[in-house]
Design a protein around this motif. Sequence first.
Motif, PDB file in Angstrom:
ATOM      1  N   GLN A 246       0.747  -1.222   0.024  1.00 22.98           N
ATOM      2  CA  GLN A 246      -0.051   0.020   0.094  1.00 22.98           C
ATOM      3  C   GLN A 246       0.975   1.297   0.073  1.00 22.98           C
ATOM      4  O   GLN A 246       0.602   2.218  -0.498  1.00 22.98           O
ATOM      5  CB  GLN A 246      -0.794  -0.136   1.098  1.00 22.98           C
ATOM      6  CG  GLN A 246      -1.897   1.085   1.125  1.00 22.98           C
ATOM      7  CD  GLN A 246      -2.715   1.438  -0.037  1.00 22.98           C
ATOM      8  OE1 GLN A 246      -3.538   0.517  -0.359  1.00 22.98           O
ATOM      9  NE2 GLN A 246      -2.829   2.612  -0.529  1.00 22.98           N
ATOM     10  N   ALA A 247       1.872   1.273   0.845  1.00 19.04           N
ATOM     11  CA  ALA A 247       2.668   2.517   0.873  1.00 19.04           C
ATOM     12  C   ALA A 247       3.768   2.826  -0.421  1.00 19.04           C
ATOM     13  O   ALA A 247       3.699   3.837  -0.777  1.00 19.04           O
ATOM     14  CB  ALA A 247       3.667   2.512   2.401  1.00 19.04           C
ATOM     15  N   LEU A 300      10.208   7.644   1.606  1.00 22.00           N
ATOM     16  CA  LEU A 300       9.348   7.013   1.658  1.00 22.00           C
ATOM     17  C   LEU A 300       9.397   5.515   2.270  1.00 22.00           C
ATOM     18  O   LEU A 300       8.436   4.914   3.122  1.00 22.00           O
ATOM     19  CB  LEU A 300       8.585   6.667   0.106  1.00 22.00           C
ATOM     20  CG  LEU A 300       7.098   6.373  -0.331  1.00 22.00           C
ATOM     21  CD1 LEU A 300       6.451   7.419   0.103  1.00 22.00           C
ATOM     22  CD2 LEU A 300       7.028   5.928  -1.627  1.00 22.00           C
ATOM     23  N   VAL A 301      10.419   4.850   2.187  1.00 25.25           N
ATOM     24  CA  VAL A 301      10.690   3.506   2.573  1.00 25.25           C
ATOM     25  C   VAL A 301      11.071   3.493   4.084  1.00 25.25           C
ATOM     26  O   VAL A 301      10.427   2.892   4.837  1.00 25.25           O
ATOM     27  CB  VAL A 301      12.050   2.818   1.549  1.00 25.25           C
ATOM     28  CG1 VAL A 301      12.397   1.620   2.514  1.00 25.25           C
ATOM     29  CG2 VAL A 301      11.783   2.699   0.282  1.00 25.25           C
ATOM     30  N   GLU A 302      12.037   4.846   4.594  1.00 27.97           N
ATOM     31  CA  GLU A 302      11.985   4.795   5.711  1.00 27.97           C
ATOM     32  C   GLU A 302      10.695   5.027   6.555  1.00 27.97           C
ATOM     33  O   GLU A 302      10.456   4.672   7.802  1.00 27.97           O
ATOM     34  CB  GLU A 302      12.737   5.977   6.224  1.00 27.97           C
ATOM     35  CG  GLU A 302      14.365   5.817   5.757  1.00 27.97           C
ATOM     36  CD  GLU A 302      15.211   7.272   6.084  1.00 27.97           C
ATOM     37  OE1 GLU A 302      14.842   8.265   6.761  1.00 27.97           O
ATOM     38  OE2 GLU A 302      16.091   7.054   5.474  1.00 27.97           O
ATOM     39  N   GLY A 303       9.765   6.051   5.973  1.00 27.53           N
ATOM     40  CA  GLY A 303       8.505   6.299   6.704  1.00 27.53           C
ATOM     41  C   GLY A 303       7.653   4.953   6.662  1.00 27.53           C
ATOM     42  O   GLY A 303       7.141   4.776   7.780  1.00 27.53           O
ATOM     43  N   ALA A 304       7.589   4.043   5.648  1.00 27.48           N
ATOM     44  CA  ALA A 304       6.716   2.964   5.658  1.00 27.48           C
ATOM     45  C   ALA A 304       7.419   1.951   6.727  1.00 27.48           C
ATOM     46  O   ALA A 304       6.462   1.301   7.365  1.00 27.48           O
ATOM     47  CB  ALA A 304       7.035   2.162   4.413  1.00 27.48           C
TER      48      ALA A 304
ATOM     49  N   ALA B 220      -4.744   0.608  -3.959  1.00 29.86           N
ATOM     50  CA  ALA B 220      -5.515   1.677  -4.398  1.00 29.86           C
ATOM     51  C   ALA B 220      -4.703   2.893  -4.560  1.00 29.86           C
ATOM     52  O   ALA B 220      -3.936   3.047  -3.837  1.00 29.86           O
ATOM     53  CB  ALA B 220      -6.879   1.851  -3.495  1.00 29.86           C
ATOM     54  N   PRO B 221      -4.812   3.382  -5.666  1.00 28.58           N
ATOM     55  CA  PRO B 221      -4.131   4.793  -6.008  1.00 28.58           C
ATOM     56  C   PRO B 221      -4.705   5.919  -4.770  1.00 28.58           C
ATOM     57  O   PRO B 221      -5.947   6.152  -4.284  1.00 28.58           O
ATOM     58  CB  PRO B 221      -4.474   5.369  -7.296  1.00 28.58           C
ATOM     59  CG  PRO B 221      -5.742   4.721  -7.649  1.00 28.58           C
ATOM     60  CD  PRO B 221      -5.972   3.330  -6.857  1.00 28.58           C
ATOM     61  N   SER B 291      -0.091   5.112  -5.465  1.00 25.87           N
ATOM     62  CA  SER B 291      -0.473   4.507  -4.279  1.00 25.87           C
ATOM     63  C   SER B 291      -0.197   5.495  -2.881  1.00 25.87           C
ATOM     64  O   SER B 291      -0.944   5.042  -1.849  1.00 25.87           O
ATOM     65  CB  SER B 291      -0.110   3.113  -4.297  1.00 25.87           C
ATOM     66  OG  SER B 291       1.031   2.733  -4.138  1.00 25.87           O
ATOM     67  N   ALA B 292       1.031   5.859  -3.170  1.00 27.40           N
ATOM     68  CA  ALA B 292       1.716   6.674  -1.956  1.00 27.40           C
ATOM     69  C   ALA B 292       0.777   8.090  -1.702  1.00 27.40           C
ATOM     70  O   ALA B 292       0.422   8.462  -2.846  1.00 27.40           O
ATOM     71  CB  ALA B 292       2.765   6.861  -2.177  1.00 27.40           C
TER      72      ALA B 292
END
Lengths: 471, 471
Positions: A246-247, A300-304, B220-221, B291-292
């Motif tokens: 999802q992220a 983005l990866v760090e946040g996820a 989902a976007p 999706s982000a």
Amino acid sequence: MTYPRATIVERLQALVGEANVLTAPADVEPYVVDWRGRYRGAALAVVRPGSTAEVAAVVKACAEADVALVPQGGNTGMCGAATPDTSGSAIILSLARMRAVRALDPANATITVEAGVTLAVLQQAAAEAGLLFPLSLASEGSCTIGGNLSTNAGGTAVLRYGNARDLVLGIEVVLADGRVWDGLRGLRKDNTGYDLKQLFIGSEGTLGIVTAAVLKLFAAPRTRITALAATGDLARAVELLRALKQALGDRLVGFELIGDLALRLSRKHHPDSPDPLPDHPWYALIQVNDSAADAGLGALVEGALAAAVDAGIVADATIAQSQEQADRLWALRENISEAQRREGPNIKHDISLPISAIPRFVDETGAALVAAFPGARLVVFGHLGDGNLHYNVAAPDGSAAECFLDHTPEANRIVHDRVVAAGGSISAEHGIGQLKRGELAHYKSPLELELMRRVKAALDPRGLLNPGKVL
Amino acid sequence: MTYPRATIVERLQALVGEANVLTAPADVEPYVVDWRGRYRGAALAVVRPGSTAEVAAVVKACAEADVALVPQGGNTGMCGAATPDTSGSAIILSLARMRAVRALDPANATITVEAGVTLAVLQQAAAEAGLLFPLSLASEGSCTIGGNLSTNAGGTAVLRYGNARDLVLGIEVVLADGRVWDGLRGLRKDNTGYDLKQLFIGSEGTLGIVTAAVLKLFAAPRTRITALAATGDLARAVELLRALKQALGDRLVGFELIGDLALRLSRKHHPDSPDPLPDHPWYALIQVNDSAADAGLGALVEGALAAAVDAGIVADATIAQSQEQADRLWALRENISEAQRREGPNIKHDISLPISAIPRFVDETGAALVAAFPGARLVVFGHLGDGNLHYNVAAPDGSAAECFLDHTPEANRIVHDRVVAAGGSISAEHGIGQLKRGELAHYKSPLELELMRRVKAALDPRGLLNPGKVL
């Protein structure tokens, strides 16, 4: 016109040249044994045609002489699909000389290659055009695209890009009677009748011989991040996969599961390995790519991952800070197979399940195996993002591994019964070949087997293509 | 045991209930005419089974009585595949009552639905679970997933997510003799023999009747951007596609081509339409999703389009600043078909080509058509990202459109000859049905037709499933 069997070798020599028909035992040897040394067959000859026309002529000659053919690419298969039986009555048809890259069309994002092109050469040709051919396997230096398509190969990027089947737009196939079906279309949409190429992909050379293919290319990644996350149990690993999908969406390219024992074996037999997150039961090796050069992927990866830690899904995580660190993390995963080989024989399973069914399957199957074989050690790893586990059972510490292999049928039954009960597959990415032919007959419904036999009869009515494989 | 044909309606009534066997002309009428009114057939009855077991019983009864079956979903097809012939000897098998969502597995990202579920209901079920089922078509409110799979539907998100075929993990099929093949597996990797589901997908009900499917769901976007770009020629449009693929990777979900005349017709018949970039020969409608929730998508798209302007690829561009603006840009594209209908009949082609071949094809084919039909107007639009053009030929201004349709065979030959010469397909996403059966026979190689017939004979040896379609 038919030819007596005895003259087939001479006919083949006339068709492809004497140098390309191998009959001396030393020349034939590398072709009649699989790379792991598990299967040994025999062959009338090994023939190495250099073009589609030559393949067609060879197949036609064999059909006329009623001689069976065993197609072979890089001979890197796991199930003995490219090894003939021991009768010595078959011809091995090696596609290794067919290694032309016929075309690369950047605007259409396609490449047209012959069957004998190795996966690494294909990847390189795409990279030189600034594009990506995403199929990636341990054997990529020697496996060929013809074999990859014939076995519908999987590998480490299926989560994002699909299996080999999903990367094919068109194929060229020599049929059982030697005629050539030219299905080399580079189209992303084509609804003109039955999609015949699907029959040949994944059929392990039993329905036709793939001689060339048009394959999809993708935007090359320009940012890559590799991370390792430790989780307390498999349910959390599945939850992490879902959260990262999802992220990160399509940026999530790989999600590899590594069990504690698999990691310890990998490190034991490769002492220079890092140990970034010691003493957790399960690990996920995460690969995230982006074709954009600078789109905040790191954050983005760090946040996820931070969110997953906060949510209690992940116990600890580390993100590689350089390509060298990333390579070392990947080596932990890639070294498992070699580590297992050094550790001694084990009973291997290449299975897939609905991802949601994996935690319960692993719990219950592990318990059943340990009950049946006290002290048995489970080496569990694989492509969790695809629901694909390499689920291997090693002998108890200190026991004789060779003797443990005698329990293979019993262990297979314990594992495969539970796989099938959970809606899974007894061969996720390695195929059937000769190794799993009995298991296929045991587990597939009679109706499904009948349908497969009808397809086989429709395309190879005399059963000359790779006999004794799959069905 | 066989039953006389005359009693088949009574047998079917006994199997599914009298209320679900329609024979009164007024009841049957909506099923024997296609939605565009181009095909009219006749039927012994329309039978509406409510379960897989009932479908199986109906097919078995028809097989025993030697009665042909025409499966029908939402009756939204473009090629008459769901309309029986005029003999009145066939039964129409409507799957419309089979509309259960059997399961949704968020961790496996799969949904299991019956054939009669409409695409919109399926999309909605996925959305309610926070996931995406990406297939998207103009008819999504009434087309059914069974029809989508049987025709391998395309639509506006193929560039990123593939055709219907690519979204299927497993299917359940009633075979020609009424037996049920349960291939409802939710696995992303499964190499256990031939991939039988591929036979049924896209075969337009001629090999079996799809009753249910396990489908892939996606993240989902959460961010969506729609843009319109104007370009001076088609070569630049192809170049823009390539540049956006590299810059945006998988975020690029749709890349729709709109020719100048197509846009003018769309606006003429929908006077509230915007006119954001007047007077350019070609337009690309661009959809970019992520999706982000917050990953700088706007800046990325702006940067990519600005670079394309700087490089001379794009003449002008606009990015929708709200969902309402985005909807209005999409309406420009979506209104083309209706605008064409209002403008009068035209000769339609649903073709695909290697994307790199499209500029030359459009130039040369347009010239040939105008030479053959002076004043003919070309309405060109479609899914350029998939190489799929809707390439329609309208009568010269002021001439009688109905008469122009008499030239369909000649226009088809001009267009399809050039499509095939360029390695393209004469049916990209609409299938063959009865509309293009003659064209298929004309253009497919005899060998490919023979292979299709062998497959047909292997699965429906008596030819009772959707006779007169495809082959």
